[in-house]
Design a protein around this motif. Structure first.
Motif, PDB file in Angstrom:
ATOM      1  N   PRO A  60       0.494  -1.451  -7.065  1.00 56.47           N
ATOM      2  CA  PRO A  60       1.268  -2.690  -7.120  1.00 56.47           C
ATOM      3  C   PRO A  60       2.314  -2.655  -6.014  1.00 56.47           C
ATOM      4  O   PRO A  60       2.819  -1.575  -5.670  1.00 56.47           O
ATOM      5  N   VAL A  61       2.585  -3.795  -5.429  1.00 60.39           N
ATOM      6  CA  VAL A  61       3.623  -3.907  -4.406  1.00 60.39           C
ATOM      7  C   VAL A  61       4.534  -5.065  -4.775  1.00 60.39           C
ATOM      8  O   VAL A  61       4.119  -5.999  -5.472  1.00 60.39           O
ATOM      9  N   ALA A  62       5.775  -5.003  -4.322  1.00 59.50           N
ATOM     10  CA  ALA A  62       6.724  -6.069  -4.654  1.00 59.50           C
ATOM     11  C   ALA A  62       7.794  -6.168  -3.576  1.00 59.50           C
ATOM     12  O   ALA A  62       8.138  -5.186  -2.922  1.00 59.50           O
ATOM     13  N   THR A  63       8.278  -7.390  -3.405  1.00 58.28           N
ATOM     14  CA  THR A  63       9.461  -7.646  -2.588  1.00 58.28           C
ATOM     15  C   THR A  63      10.455  -8.316  -3.516  1.00 58.28           C
ATOM     16  O   THR A  63      10.204  -8.433  -4.716  1.00 58.28           O
ATOM     17  N   ASP A  64      11.556  -8.778  -2.971  1.00 62.55           N
ATOM     18  CA  ASP A  64      12.550  -9.482  -3.794  1.00 62.55           C
ATOM     19  C   ASP A  64      11.945 -10.721  -4.446  1.00 62.55           C
ATOM     20  O   ASP A  64      12.335 -11.114  -5.526  1.00 62.55           O
ATOM     21  N   ARG A  65      11.001 -11.349  -3.745  1.00 57.11           N
ATOM     22  CA  ARG A  65      10.507 -12.657  -4.175  1.00 57.11           C
ATOM     23  C   ARG A  65       9.110 -12.683  -4.754  1.00 57.11           C
ATOM     24  O   ARG A  65       8.705 -13.678  -5.328  1.00 57.11           O
ATOM     25  N   ARG A  66       8.318 -11.635  -4.557  1.00 55.95           N
ATOM     26  CA  ARG A  66       6.933 -11.732  -5.015  1.00 55.95           C
ATOM     27  C   ARG A  66       6.341 -10.371  -5.353  1.00 55.95           C
ATOM     28  O   ARG A  66       6.827  -9.343  -4.932  1.00 55.95           O
ATOM     29  N   LYS A  67       5.232 -10.446  -6.114  1.00 59.43           N
ATOM     30  CA  LYS A  67       4.473  -9.258  -6.486  1.00 59.43           C
ATOM     31  C   LYS A  67       3.072  -9.383  -5.931  1.00 59.43           C
ATOM     32  O   LYS A  67       2.586 -10.489  -5.691  1.00 59.43           O
ATOM     33  N   GLY A  68       2.432  -8.261  -5.790  1.00 55.47           N
ATOM     34  CA  GLY A  68       1.065  -8.283  -5.299  1.00 55.47           C
ATOM     35  C   GLY A  68       0.384  -6.957  -5.550  1.00 55.47           C
ATOM     36  O   GLY A  68       0.885  -6.101  -6.276  1.00 55.47           O
ATOM     37  N   VAL A  69      -0.774  -6.813  -4.925  1.00 56.13           N
ATOM     38  CA  VAL A  69      -1.581  -5.601  -5.050  1.00 56.13           C
ATOM     39  C   VAL A  69      -2.044  -5.194  -3.659  1.00 56.13           C
ATOM     40  O   VAL A  69      -2.510  -6.032  -2.889  1.00 56.13           O
ATOM     41  N   ARG A  70      -1.906  -3.899  -3.374  1.00 53.08           N
ATOM     42  CA  ARG A  70      -2.425  -3.345  -2.124  1.00 53.08           C
ATOM     43  C   ARG A  70      -3.535  -2.358  -2.476  1.00 53.08           C
ATOM     44  O   ARG A  70      -3.390  -1.561  -3.395  1.00 53.08           O
ATOM     45  N   VAL A  71      -4.632  -2.438  -1.729  1.00 54.21           N
ATOM     46  CA  VAL A  71      -5.731  -1.494  -1.886  1.00 54.21           C
ATOM     47  C   VAL A  71      -6.006  -0.884  -0.509  1.00 54.21           C
ATOM     48  O   VAL A  71      -6.175  -1.612   0.470  1.00 54.21           O
ATOM     49  N   VAL A  72      -6.022   0.442  -0.467  1.00 50.45           N
ATOM     50  CA  VAL A  72      -6.267   1.150   0.784  1.00 50.45           C
ATOM     51  C   VAL A  72      -7.560   1.949   0.645  1.00 50.45           C
ATOM     52  O   VAL A  72      -7.695   2.760  -0.275  1.00 50.45           O
ATOM     53  N   PHE A  73      -8.494   1.678   1.538  1.00 51.32           N
ATOM     54  CA  PHE A  73      -9.788   2.365   1.558  1.00 51.32           C
ATOM     55  C   PHE A  73      -9.773   3.363   2.711  1.00 51.32           C
ATOM     56  O   PHE A  73      -9.443   2.990   3.841  1.00 51.32           O
ATOM     57  N   THR A  74     -10.124   4.622   2.425  1.00 51.41           N
ATOM     58  CA  THR A  74     -10.176   5.624   3.478  1.00 51.41           C
ATOM     59  C   THR A  74     -11.499   6.386   3.404  1.00 51.41           C
ATOM     60  O   THR A  74     -12.029   6.618   2.322  1.00 51.41           O
ATOM     61  N   ASP A  75     -12.005   6.735   4.574  1.00 49.53           N
ATOM     62  CA  ASP A  75     -13.183   7.595   4.646  1.00 49.53           C
ATOM     63  C   ASP A  75     -13.043   8.484   5.867  1.00 49.53           C
ATOM     64  O   ASP A  75     -12.207   8.240   6.736  1.00 49.53           O
ATOM     65  N   THR A  76     -13.846   9.524   5.898  1.00 45.86           N
ATOM     66  CA  THR A  76     -13.864  10.426   7.053  1.00 45.86           C
ATOM     67  C   THR A  76     -15.238  10.361   7.715  1.00 45.86           C
ATOM     68  O   THR A  76     -15.756  11.358   8.209  1.00 45.86           O
ATOM     69  N   GLY A  77     -15.805   9.169   7.711  1.00 50.23           N
ATOM     70  CA  GLY A  77     -17.134   8.941   8.279  1.00 50.23           C
ATOM     71  C   GLY A  77     -17.109   8.844   9.791  1.00 50.23           C
ATOM     72  O   GLY A  77     -16.177   9.308  10.446  1.00 50.23           O
TER      73      GLY A  77
END
Length: 130
Positions: A60-77
């Motif tokens: 979950p991510v948030a600032t003073d004014r809003r909330k959201g969702v961050r998704v980080v995809f990582t690979d070593t391909g």
């Protein structure tokens, strides 16, 4: 932050479910939930197929004014040799949905990609509640 391995098809489903749960918790609208889950599904599948597997970190991510969702995809391909080409609308290097990176990018509010040939790829997407 929830780290989920992506090593087989079942993991793509688990990532979808976890992203949907995070989107609901962040109070994203149904339309925005669907956009984020669709983008995450495409990126999880890319991580598996083209990156040889990897991980999805959901937070979950948030600032003073809003909330959201961050998704980080990582690979070593193998990495992406030509990012500009890979981000071109309609480009596909395989038999996927055809949504591709450009489609996933359009579905989210923030999209960042870093890739190095022989080292892997890291893609971060964020969707904010309206």
């Amino acid at each position: 932050m929830t780290g989920l391995p992506i090593t087989r098809d079942d993991d793509v489903v688990r990532v979808r479910q976890a992203v949907r749960a995070a989107a609901v918790a962040a109070k994203l609208s149904l339309v925005d939930q669907t956009k984020l889950v669709t983008a995450a599904s495409e990126l999880a599948r890319n991580t598996l197929i083209y990156g040889g597997g990897g991980q999805a970190d959901i937070e979950p991510v948030a600032t003073d004014r809003r909330k959201g969702v961050r998704v980080v995809f990582t690979d070593t391909g193998p990495g992406i040799a030509d990012l500009d080409l890979a981000l071109t609308d309609g480009y596909t290097s395989g038999n996927g949905m055809g949504l591709g990176l450009s489609g996933a990018r359009r579905l989210v509010d923030e999209f960042d990609i870093v890739s190095a040939v022989g080292e892997g790829t890291r893609i971060s997407v964020t969707k904010w509640a309206r």
